[in-house]
Design a protein around this motif. Structure first.
Motif, mmCIF file in Angstrom:
data_model
loop_
_atom_site.group_PDB
_atom_site.id
_atom_site.type_symbol
_atom_site.label_atom_id
_atom_site.label_comp_id
_atom_site.label_asym_id
_atom_site.label_seq_id
_atom_site.Cartn_x
_atom_site.Cartn_y
_atom_site.Cartn_z
ATOM 1 N N PRO A 145 1.141 -1.442 0.218
ATOM 2 C CA PRO A 145 0.392 -0.250 0.211
ATOM 3 C C PRO A 145 0.896 1.328 -0.024
ATOM 4 O O PRO A 145 1.727 1.271 0.473
ATOM 5 C CB PRO A 145 -0.948 -0.494 1.156
ATOM 6 N N VAL A 146 0.754 2.399 -0.609
ATOM 7 C CA VAL A 146 1.250 3.340 -0.721
ATOM 8 C C VAL A 146 0.952 4.552 0.339
ATOM 9 O O VAL A 146 -0.002 4.528 0.205
ATOM 10 C CB VAL A 146 0.752 4.194 -2.347
ATOM 11 N N GLU A 147 2.049 5.009 0.310
ATOM 12 C CA GLU A 147 2.114 6.244 1.281
ATOM 13 C C GLU A 147 1.837 7.963 0.733
ATOM 14 O O GLU A 147 2.142 7.789 -0.459
ATOM 15 C CB GLU A 147 3.115 6.233 2.603
ATOM 16 N N ILE A 148 1.245 8.641 0.891
ATOM 17 C CA ILE A 148 -0.024 9.278 0.772
ATOM 18 C C ILE A 148 0.542 10.756 1.311
ATOM 19 O O ILE A 148 -0.700 10.987 2.357
ATOM 20 C CB ILE A 148 -1.234 9.352 -0.521
ATOM 21 N N PRO A 149 1.257 11.419 1.646
ATOM 22 C CA PRO A 149 1.262 11.893 3.216
ATOM 23 C C PRO A 149 0.030 13.695 2.340
ATOM 24 O O PRO A 149 0.673 13.852 1.458
ATOM 25 C CB PRO A 149 2.805 12.545 2.686
ATOM 26 N N GLY A 150 -0.211 13.889 3.211
ATOM 27 C CA GLY A 150 -1.064 15.517 3.195
ATOM 28 C C GLY A 150 -2.339 14.598 2.813
ATOM 29 O O GLY A 150 -3.204 16.258 2.927
ATOM 30 N N VAL A 151 -2.757 13.635 2.509
ATOM 31 C CA VAL A 151 -4.061 13.478 2.319
ATOM 32 C C VAL A 151 -4.632 12.651 3.751
ATOM 33 O O VAL A 151 -4.214 11.837 3.722
ATOM 34 C CB VAL A 151 -3.660 12.271 1.102
ATOM 35 N N ALA A 152 -5.297 13.282 3.934
ATOM 36 C CA ALA A 152 -6.416 12.378 5.810
ATOM 37 C C ALA A 152 -6.954 10.937 5.041
ATOM 38 O O ALA A 152 -7.481 11.265 3.784
ATOM 39 C CB ALA A 152 -6.929 13.275 6.289
ATOM 40 N N PHE A 210 -10.167 10.788 1.849
ATOM 41 C CA PHE A 210 -9.463 10.121 0.557
ATOM 42 C C PHE A 210 -10.286 8.728 0.802
ATOM 43 O O PHE A 210 -11.627 8.462 -0.756
ATOM 44 C CB PHE A 210 -8.193 9.534 0.525
ATOM 45 N N VAL A 230 -2.719 8.601 4.050
ATOM 46 C CA VAL A 230 -3.083 7.249 4.010
ATOM 47 C C VAL A 230 -2.179 6.679 3.853
ATOM 48 O O VAL A 230 -1.180 7.286 3.503
ATOM 49 C CB VAL A 230 -3.611 7.589 3.017
ATOM 50 N N ASN A 231 -1.758 6.217 5.154
ATOM 51 C CA ASN A 231 -1.032 5.073 5.338
ATOM 52 C C ASN A 231 0.040 5.285 5.437
ATOM 53 O O ASN A 231 1.920 4.691 5.858
ATOM 54 C CB ASN A 231 -0.142 3.688 3.740
#
Ligand SMILES: Nc1ncnc2c1ncn2[C@@H]1O[C@H](COP(=O)(O)OP(=O)(O)OP(=O)(O)O)[C@@H](O)[C@H]1O
Ligand SMILES: [Mg+2]
Lengths: 255, 435
Positions: free
Chosen positions: A87-94, A98, A142-143
């Motif tokens: 699973p991909v980490e997406i900093p800044g998107v809660a 999401f 996210v993650n």
């Protein structure tokens, strides 16, 4: 509901999938096992429509529709879900934001109005309990900074919220402790229904004790080398893949 | 009207002479103007052969024949609003527009006023401090501003004065081929506190070159915001000079999304122990825009803290320049100075230039800088799409995720929310509520 016929795919010019045939009917759960690098994730990514995976032959139909013509978001809106191996980490998107964006995207695709805030909150809470996820995770990106197990749990949580009709689970059990494994399996089992299909990729027969598959396939060198019932998983656990592996130089496009 | 033709100093000379002949003002101001004009003549028009101007292409500006601005009337509806009570001064083409301005009740001896208005009564306050800050000595547009400014804002807060409502300054320019030189002088005495929002906007092809001087005494706190949303044809060349005394705190938030070329030169002198300064910049670029920042943070005393965080989001053929210098003097031990510059390119033709510089003469300091430039993460993009989120929205979400912590640092809620909407509109997102 998912029909894969004679599927060939390359990644960066390398042939990875070499003629896959697989039919999954509504209500069925199929498991794919196979050695590292045999093409399991490639198959999952081709189904989900990831860039860089080039289908050179064959087709995939989803409820009769040509899946390969759809972009990834359309596939998702049609009811397809991929639980990522990584699973991909997406900093800044809660996480919560999401999820809501995803739910609304699917609703919009179906011609429905945006989800009611209270309904969404209720759904999220109910599903969070199902996968025993802590509420604090919703506010986090996210993650980002999630442990390996938390990431996998988050995949199942997303699936439980989005309620897809067909889910591919790519090693969702890897890196989970026993309790987490049960939680994940419960999450999947709760969604199983006569209308839903699952394709579960795993290295461990243990998962299949909890998510009991209707069919088990062995993927080797980009082909399904053998298919059977759930007892095949037990055999693989015992014997390994040695039986399947010693065919160097085998014609890749053997008919 | 007198033409100010760049390059040829003679017409500039004539223009300056004509300007001076019209001025009716105290001697000390005339002297400042003369000195500044002499400095400009020595410096000359900047060329790209000068290191500090290497990435700033002024040829389109040079092609304009810059006039002195004429008086103009504007519609109040064209003005930005913060939607909360503020002290507001509006300057149209560099001159105070009293009908659009309003100053509310102030603490005793505090002053928020147009310069020209305040000058007759307050020259004793102004004379010793005007144009007295170090910094930007070799900046030709700072020199031009000091030579040609006509009006500006004067903000003075005596000891312990705290102004809750933001001080909202609007520098609005309208017209063609003209240069406007608004001025801001701000002085906070001990423990005073203020929040200032400077908005630069306009219509047409003009050059706006404001100069701000911000001076903080012991323990004073300033939240300063420069919101640059000039017209698409405009040139924006602003200068900001700051001097901070002991334990004073500044936050300088610099938002830039307008103009064809926008450049800000900023010099901060941390001139007392435990002074703290945050400089937070966000540039949105599209088409052929250039957004250009040149910063110098000068740590002159021990135990100072400074942080520079600059981000840019660049579409089309836009460019950003970040040239940031941290200078730590020998005496300034225990300095903590950080600098980061992150640029997100949304097109193959966009460019970001980063030039982080450290000059550290003290030996017991914590200094760090980092810089990165990249495209959107394709894995993140796919992850969002695989959940049903359309490509354009997925990209917009990722851009917002990149840019939003710049906005999060802005404590002034109505401004933060407005800039968030500016960003959302740029990204064609319906709403970012909840993220
Ligand atoms: N994006 C990629 N770029 C280059 N090679 C790739 C890429 N994706 C897959 N491959 C290659 O394709 C082959 C199959 O990889 P894939 O990830 O499908 O294996 P897998 O069966 O999922 O293995 P594992 O059990 O380790 O997860 C591997 O040799 C891998 O290196
Ligand atoms: Mg894999």
């Amino acid at each position: 509901m998912l029909e894969i016929r004679n599927l060939y795919a390359t990644v960066e010019g390398r042939e990875i999938l070499n003629g896959i045939n697989l039919i999954i009917r509504p209500g069925e759960t199929h498991a794919i096992m196979g050695p590292n690098g045999s093409g399991k994730s490639t198959l999952a990514n081709v189904i989900a429509g990831r860039d860089g995976y080039v289908v050179t032959d064959g087709e995939i139909r989803f409820d009769g529709k040509n899946l390969l013509e759809m972009d990834p978001e359309t596939r998702a809106c049609e009811g397809l879900f991929l639980a990522f191996q990584y699973p991909v980490e997406i900093p800044g998107v809660a996480n919560l934001y999401f999820l809501k964006a995803a739910v609304n995207a699917v609703r919009k695709y179906r011609g429905e109005t945006s989800v009611d805030a209270m309904d969404f909150w209720d759904l999220v809470h109910e599903r969070m309990e199902l996968v025993k996820m802590d509420e604090s995770m919703l506010k986090r990106s996210v993650n980002e900074g999630f442990s390996g197990g938390e990431k996998k749990r988050n995949e199942v949580f997303q699936m439980a919220v989005l309620q897809p009709r067909f889910a591919v689970m790519d090693e969702t059990d890897s890196g989970l402790d026993i309790d987490a494994l049960k939680v994940v399996a419960d999450g999947v089992n709760a969604l199983r229904s006569p209308e839903r299909g699952f394709l579960v990729i795993t290295h461990y027969q243990r998962l299949l004790d909890y998510i009991v598959p209707d069919h088990v396939h062995v993927l080797v060198n980009g082909r399904i080398a053998r298919s059977g019932g759930k007892e095949l998983a037990v055999e693989l656990e015992r014997e390994g893949y040695a039986l399947y592996n010693e065919e160097p130089g085998r014609a890749r496009r053997a008919v | 009207m007198t033409a100010i033709a760049p390059l040829l100093s003679d017409p500039y000379h004539q223009s300056f002479a004509a300007f001076m002949a019209e001025r009716r003002e105290p001697e000390f101001i005339s002297r400042l103007r003369q000195a500044a004009f002499a400095r400009f003549e020595t410096l000359g028009w900047p060329t790209r052969r000068q290191e500090a101007w290497r990435f700033t292409d002024l040829s389109d500006l040079q092609a304009l024949t810059l006039q002195r601005p004429s008086t103009a009337l504007i519609d109040a509806a064209a003005l930005p609003s913060l939607e909360i009570p503020t002290h507001r001064l509006v300057f149209v083409n560099g001159r105070l527009a009293p009908g659009l301005s309003q100053v509310r009740e102030l603490p005793e001896r505090a002053m928020i006023a147009g310069f020209s208005q305040a000058l007759p009564d307050h020259s004793a306050l102004i004379e010793p401090v005007l144009d007295s800050l170090p910094g930007l000595q070799s900046h030709p547009f700072a020199a031009l501003n000091t030579a040609f400014w006509e009006d500006g804002a004067l903000i003075y807060l005596p000891r312990n004065a705290v102004i809750e409502e933001p001080i909202h300054l609007v520098f609005y320019a309208t017209g063609g081929d003209m240069a406007v030189y608004p001025r801001l002088f701000l002085m906070l005495e001990q423990e005073a506190q203020a929040t200032v929002v400077v908005e630069c906007r306009g219509q047409g092809s003009y050059c706006n070159a404001p100069l701000a001087e911000l001076q903080l005494s012991h323990g004073a706190t300033l939240h300063y915001h420069q919101v640059q949303e000039e017209s698409p044809q405009a040139f924006h060349l602003s200068g900001i000079r700051v001097r901070q005394s002991r334990a004073s705190q500044t936050q300088l938030h610099l938002f830039s999304s307008g103009g064809q070329l926008a450049r800000t030169d900023l010099e901060v002198l941390l001139d007392g122990e435990q002074a703290e300064c945050l400089v937070n910049g966000l540039t949105l670029g599209q088409e052929n825009q250039t957004g250009d920042y040149h910063l110098r943070i000068e740590h002159a005393q021990p135990h100072g803290t400074s942080e520079q965080v600059f981000k840019s989001v660049l579409e089309g053929k836009s460019r950003s320049v970040f040239d940031g210098m941290i200078h730590v003097r020998k005496h300034a031990q225990k300095t903590d100075a950080r600098q980061t510059n992150r640029n997100l390119l949304l097109s193959r033709h966009a460019q970001a230039h980063a030039n982080p510089r450290l000059e550290i003469l003290a030996d017991d300091v914590k200094c760090g800088h980092g810089s990165s430039t990249g495209f959107l993460d394709p894995d993140a993009e796919f992850y969002l799409r695989a959940r049903g989120i359309p490509l354009a929205q997925a990209r917009a979400l990722l851009v917002h995720a990149f840019a939003k912590d710049s906005l999060t640092r802005i404590a002034l809620t109505p401004l933060r929310e407005r800039l968030d909407r500016v960003l959302a509109t740029r990204l064609a997102l319906d709403s970012l509520e909840g993220n």
